[in-house]
Design an enzyme around this catalytic site. Sequence first.
Site, PDB file in Angstrom:
ATOM      1  N   CYS A 141       0.820  -1.211   0.000  1.00  0.00           N
ATOM      2  CA  CYS A 141       0.000   0.000   0.000  1.00  0.00           C
ATOM      3  C   CYS A 141       0.853   1.260   0.000  1.00  0.00           C
ATOM      4  CB  CYS A 141      -0.929  -0.002   1.211  1.00  0.00           C
ATOM      5  SG  CYS A 141      -1.857   1.526   1.416  1.00  0.00           S
ATOM      6  N   CYS A 174      -1.613   1.717  -2.981  1.00  0.00           N
ATOM      7  CA  CYS A 174      -2.604   2.772  -2.746  1.00  0.00           C
ATOM      8  C   CYS A 174      -2.027   4.187  -2.772  1.00  0.00           C
ATOM      9  CB  CYS A 174      -3.278   2.566  -1.394  1.00  0.00           C
ATOM     10  SG  CYS A 174      -3.699   0.867  -1.001  1.00  0.00           S
ATOM     11  N   LYS A 206      -0.280   5.280  -6.154  1.00  0.00           N
ATOM     12  CA  LYS A 206      -1.355   5.229  -7.161  1.00  0.00           C
ATOM     13  C   LYS A 206      -2.279   6.427  -7.047  1.00  0.00           C
ATOM     14  CE  LYS A 206      -4.984   3.721  -5.869  1.00  0.00           C
ATOM     15  NZ  LYS A 206      -5.461   2.337  -5.861  1.00  0.00           N
ATOM     16  N   TYR A 208      -8.576  -3.920 -11.310  1.00  0.00           N
ATOM     17  CA  TYR A 208      -8.578  -2.508 -10.891  1.00  0.00           C
ATOM     18  C   TYR A 208      -7.176  -1.930 -10.958  1.00  0.00           C
ATOM     19  CZ  TYR A 208      -6.896  -3.697  -6.168  1.00  0.00           C
ATOM     20  OH  TYR A 208      -6.146  -4.139  -5.097  1.00  0.00           O
ATOM     21  N   GLU A 224      -6.561   1.385 -13.166  1.00  0.00           N
ATOM     22  CA  GLU A 224      -6.068   2.578 -12.468  1.00  0.00           C
ATOM     23  C   GLU A 224      -4.754   3.060 -13.077  1.00  0.00           C
ATOM     24  OE1 GLU A 224      -7.943   1.983  -7.980  1.00  0.00           O
ATOM     25  OE2 GLU A 224      -5.971   1.132  -8.433  1.00  0.00           O
ATOM     26  N   HIS A 273     -26.897  20.349  -0.580  1.00  0.00           N
ATOM     27  CA  HIS A 273     -27.042  20.849  -1.950  1.00  0.00           C
ATOM     28  C   HIS A 273     -26.051  21.988  -2.215  1.00  0.00           C
ATOM     29  CE1 HIS A 273     -29.171  21.512  -5.684  1.00  0.00           C
ATOM     30  NE2 HIS A 273     -29.250  22.814  -5.419  1.00  0.00           N
ATOM     31  N   GLU A 283     -25.871  13.900  -2.820  1.00  0.00           N
ATOM     32  CA  GLU A 283     -27.301  14.053  -2.545  1.00  0.00           C
ATOM     33  C   GLU A 283     -28.156  13.270  -3.535  1.00  0.00           C
ATOM     34  OE1 GLU A 283     -29.314  17.821  -3.285  1.00  0.00           O
ATOM     35  OE2 GLU A 283     -27.635  18.469  -4.532  1.00  0.00           O
TER      36      GLU A 283
END
Length: 515
Positions: A79, A84, A87, A221, A225, A490, A495
Amino acid sequence: MAAFSRGRQRIKVLCRFRTLIFTRNFTACTFDYDLVVIGGGSGGLACSKEAAQLGQRVAVLDYVEPSLKGTKWGLGGTCVNVGCIPKKLMHQAALLGTAVKDARKYGWQIPESLSHDWSTMAEAVQNHVKSLNWGHRVQLQDKKVKYLNMKGSLVDKHTIRAVNAKGKEMTVTAKNIVLATGGRPKYPTHVPGAMEFGITSDDVFWLKESPKKTLVVGASYVALECAGFLTGIGLDTTVMVRSIALRGFDQQMSGLVTDYMEAYGTKFSWKCTPKSIEKLSSGLLRVTWMDLNTKEEHQDTFNSVLWAVGRASETKTLNLEKVGVEINKETGKIIVAADEATSMPNIFAIGDIAEGRPELTPTAIKAGKLLARRLVGHSTELMNYDNVATTVFTPLEYGCVGLSEEEAERRHGKDQIEVYHAFYKPLEFTVAERDASQCYIKVVCLREGDQRVLGMHFTGPNAGEVTQGFSVGFQCGLTYEHLRNTVGIHPTCAEELIKLNITKRSGLDATVTGC
């Protein structure tokens, strides 16, 4: 005489007590450590630090074998070093490129010609990673965890053989052992030239020079990525896909991710498989591949070929079979119980090497901490691996938690689920005149009763931030009514999740209109 007998009895009791104390102390001190962790990645470090904080004598063994290309890194695991963290930073570099283009529509006077400098980005990313390596070492020292930069393997259920880079050997013993060695990228060994000329995710983040025109083989993935940020910084990038993209994820969402990538500039070679790689005198790599539909062979040249065809568990050198730790012969992963215990009761496995566990950093960290607490006797809580949220950091991010639509149908039947969905346009896309046709939300629910939410899927900006927030609800029995009764913030993309009211079953247009 009676007084003498009573005195002799007291001496006997005292001797027995002293013998008992000595025996207990001797047993406690038989081992060098209460806990030894093999593997200094996210899970291993979390487990070791937690155990030390709870009063255990702890050591961590961590050693990184250089990649085939000679790439090596420091403490922290995949990671921190080759996953992670780098990346996400390179993904951010790509997003900034898109933001600069959008900025013109917002009134910023930006030159038409923009260029990206790989070496500047790479150096900054690598420097940050090195600071994290140092930080991990400092944390271990502060928490009094012994750090051994050595490769560990099992001698017996309590003994670990440790070897350093110079071949110097030592053994340490522990009451309990945690295996947390993670995984490394696979190479397709059947493809001539793959190992000699290809790179993997173990290498790409540590390249000092741009990979330039790149072929990414695979559609995991990791593949998407990497292809996404390479395209985003202006490199000619092709993804070669043998079957489907993002296997294990919701396939409707997968299609939206790859559709956006194609519109973004990433090329895809669908239903193709590589046959060979040759290095030309020019230094370019000539790749030959087969179209699985037509059975025709094709060739093209690339500067780099990045293999992203899966990962292999780092269990082969641990000497597991000799000690009696059972593994899945097909996957190489360690078979574990709900409490992370292996077939050897005092040996545990967490993270990517454990069979059936999500290959995700946060699950390894939490599992490691919970395991440490159980070993010390401070808790009996087990790790809950259900409804773990995740995000794919492609150019259009995809966040999800819970079941895919396919898995929900398989478990409950198509007639027993209701899918609420919407196509929406992020406000940020409007002025910039960006295409939002792949920005989509769906919530998969049980059809009856209070309509418990089984899965939630979101493609759009900041998908990780959106999904993380809603994932809390899954721990509290989130229902569709909970969503409908929530007041939104908002204007946000998030939302739109609490405004969902169109079902797939209805066949109505799910495009959001108005603000």
